[in-house]
Each structure stands twice: as C-alpha cells, then as structure tokens.
Design a protein around this motif. Sequence first.
Motif, short mmCIF file in Angstrom:
data_model
loop_
_atom_site.label_atom_id
_atom_site.label_comp_id
_atom_site.label_asym_id
_atom_site.label_seq_id
_atom_site.Cartn_x
_atom_site.Cartn_y
_atom_site.Cartn_z
N VAL A 50 -10.70 -0.68 5.26
CA VAL A 50 -9.27 -0.92 5.30
C VAL A 50 -8.96 -2.39 5.06
O VAL A 50 -9.58 -3.27 5.65
N ARG B 175 -6.48 -4.84 5.95
CA ARG B 175 -5.40 -4.91 6.93
C ARG B 175 -4.36 -5.98 6.61
O ARG B 175 -3.27 -5.96 7.17
N PRO C 141 -0.02 -5.57 1.82
CA PRO C 141 1.10 -4.64 1.99
C PRO C 141 0.68 -3.20 1.71
O PRO C 141 -0.22 -2.94 0.92
N ASP C 142 1.36 -2.27 2.35
CA ASP C 142 1.16 -0.85 2.07
C ASP C 142 2.12 -0.36 0.99
O ASP C 142 1.86 0.65 0.34
N THR C 143 3.24 -1.08 0.80
CA THR C 143 4.24 -0.70 -0.19
C THR C 143 4.63 -1.92 -1.01
O THR C 143 4.84 -3.01 -0.47
N TYR C 144 4.73 -1.73 -2.32
CA TYR C 144 5.14 -2.79 -3.24
C TYR C 144 6.43 -2.35 -3.93
O TYR C 144 6.51 -1.23 -4.45
N ARG D 87 -8.94 0.00 -2.29
CA ARG D 87 -7.59 0.54 -2.20
C ARG D 87 -7.16 1.15 -3.53
O ARG D 87 -7.56 0.71 -4.61
N TYR E 36 -3.76 2.10 -5.77
CA TYR E 36 -2.36 1.71 -5.94
C TYR E 36 -1.67 2.80 -6.77
O TYR E 36 -1.99 3.00 -7.93
N SER F 102 2.72 2.69 -3.82
CA SER F 102 2.11 2.83 -2.50
C SER F 102 0.62 2.52 -2.58
O SER F 102 -0.07 2.96 -3.52
N ALA F 103 0.12 1.77 -1.62
CA ALA F 103 -1.30 1.47 -1.54
C ALA F 103 -1.92 2.31 -0.42
O ALA F 103 -1.41 2.34 0.70
N VAL F 104 -2.99 3.02 -0.75
CA VAL F 104 -3.70 3.83 0.23
C VAL F 104 -5.18 3.49 0.16
O VAL F 104 -5.68 2.98 -0.86
N ASP F 105 -5.89 3.75 1.24
CA ASP F 105 -7.32 3.47 1.27
C ASP F 105 -8.09 4.45 0.39
O ASP F 105 -7.78 5.64 0.33
#
Length: 319
Positions: A28, A30, A33-36, A289, A291, A309-312
């Motif tokens: 992860v 940490r 950002p999780d959202t761009y 990650r 994107y 959205s960014a996810v692992d």
Amino acid sequence: MRRAPTRTACLVATVLLTALAGAPGPAVARDLPDTYVVSRAPGVLPEGIAVTPDGTLYVSSDGTGALYRGHIGRPDLRPFPAQGLKGRTSTLGVHTDRRGRVLSVGGATLTVHDRHGRLVATRTAVGGPLGAPDLNDLTVTKDAVYVTDWANPVVYRADLRGGTIGPLEPWLDIRGAFPQFPARYWLLNGIVANESGTTLLVASNGTEAVWRVDTADRTVTRLSLGEQSFGPDGMVLRGRTLYAVLNYGAPHGVYVARLDEELRTGTVTHRLTGEPFDLPTTLARHGCRLYVVNSQLDEPPGRPPYTVSAVDDPTCRTP
C-alpha cells in the motif's frame, strides 16, 4: 470505450462465440492520493491514461479531445498544452514512449508530442473496409506503434526508426480469425504488446474476447481465459500478468489474469469491482498501484468532477 455495443452485437457475439468455444496482501502506498481530479469543467469525459516511470500522469478526453497532465503525488491534473489538437474533438488512447513523448489517438489521427506539448508528428489513417476510421487505443514497441480501430476490424501500424515515426498504415484485417462474425461488430478496443514486441493482445468488445496476434506472421488466435466471454476495454500487460478493465457484459472494474508463457491461455485471479469505479474505461500501472479512469460515458456529459481512482495492485506483496 467509445460507446456500448448494440443488443444485436451482443446476441451475435454470444451465439457465435459459444460455437467457437466448442471447437496475498497488496503493498500500500499510504502517502499518495486515492482520487485524482482530471477536470471540473463540464463535458470532459476522461477516457485514456498513461503514467510515466517518474509518476507523470496523462489523461485524454473523449468529450473535448484535450489532454491533461499531473503527477501521482498530487490530486489535481491540469490541461496539457498539446499543439495541433483543436480539430480533434475526441481523444481516446494515450501512451508514452521511451523518449518521454506523448502519443495519442482520436478520430483518424495519431499525434506525437514532446513533453512540453510541441507537436512532433501527425499521422492519419486511411479509411477501412467499413469507412472512416475511429482510432481507439495504441501500444508502443521498440520498432512500431500499433493502433486499433473501433469502426473497422483493422489494426494499424507505424514504423519507429531512430525516433522517427513512419506512415500509419493498415497492418492486419482481423476478420480472418473469425470470418463468420459480422465486420461491423468487432469494435476493437484495448491493445498491448509483450516486452519484445513479438506478441500483441487485442480486445474486441463485439466478440467479447481478447485476440492474440503474432507480429512476425500476423497469426491470430483467441486468448483462452476459461470464461464464456471476456471483452475488455483498456488493458495493461506486465510480464505474464494481464490487467483488463471490463465495463460491458460483466460487473464494471479491473480483472487480473495470469497467463502462460506464450500468452495463449490464462486464469482470472482477481476481480476489483464496485466502488470507487464510475464506468471505468482503462488503466495504467505504477509501482504497486493501478490508476483507473472513471469515464462517466454511460451518461454523457456526466457530472464533474471527472476523476481517476487509484487502487492497490492485488498481485503485489509486502516485503
């Protein structure tokens, strides 16, 4: 994805492909950002994405034809000052090459920009067997650029020699792999290449399949993933791992498959669906990650802000 296939296309795909078929915890990040936010301007409808090794993000707009640029360390993107795009109302696929140039497609044109937005080259595809091209996605190898056409069952190719890009010419009419399937319903989408450039994987929304192409002799076979149908939009290939965005005929999201050494067969190992995706169209990978572009193309012009959205990456493991 430019638009969803018609019901007729789906029915044809289901019937014909049925016949054809008969023959650990992620690492992860940490601090990112999780959202761009790509844009807050109405009607942008993001579609394509590329991430460079240094973390620079490029996102294309199906709604306006513009390109946007940002960085994985910051939540907001800004317009990329790309010259020569005023006449192109839609930009779909976007990728970068080893020189840091930005290559994008839309309508009948492939454009190449340097990292400052200066126009390096424009290449125009000729019409295909069904008429004017609607270029969808591209992949860049050491010696060529390959481009799919949503409107024609054709893959185009432009030679790369010493950094110079050649004419964009029809290279493969893919209908020979499935001659009984109606030409107008192939709906070619994402395209990826292995590291050596000897094998391409081409997604077809209409046939709900991924097709494997040998670049030496242009032999085309269907990638077997043990599924009744698997027709992605955008894809990423990393070694033997295929990341694919599905948004039609399956729950929207990212599907990850492990392929054999020859990229002929594989097994879907992970499915990332539901939140936070909003009709995802494609993805890029950087570090551990993924994107993922939230296009909102199912309800144009959508509702700002338009996001990534960014996810692992579920295939990454902690040390």
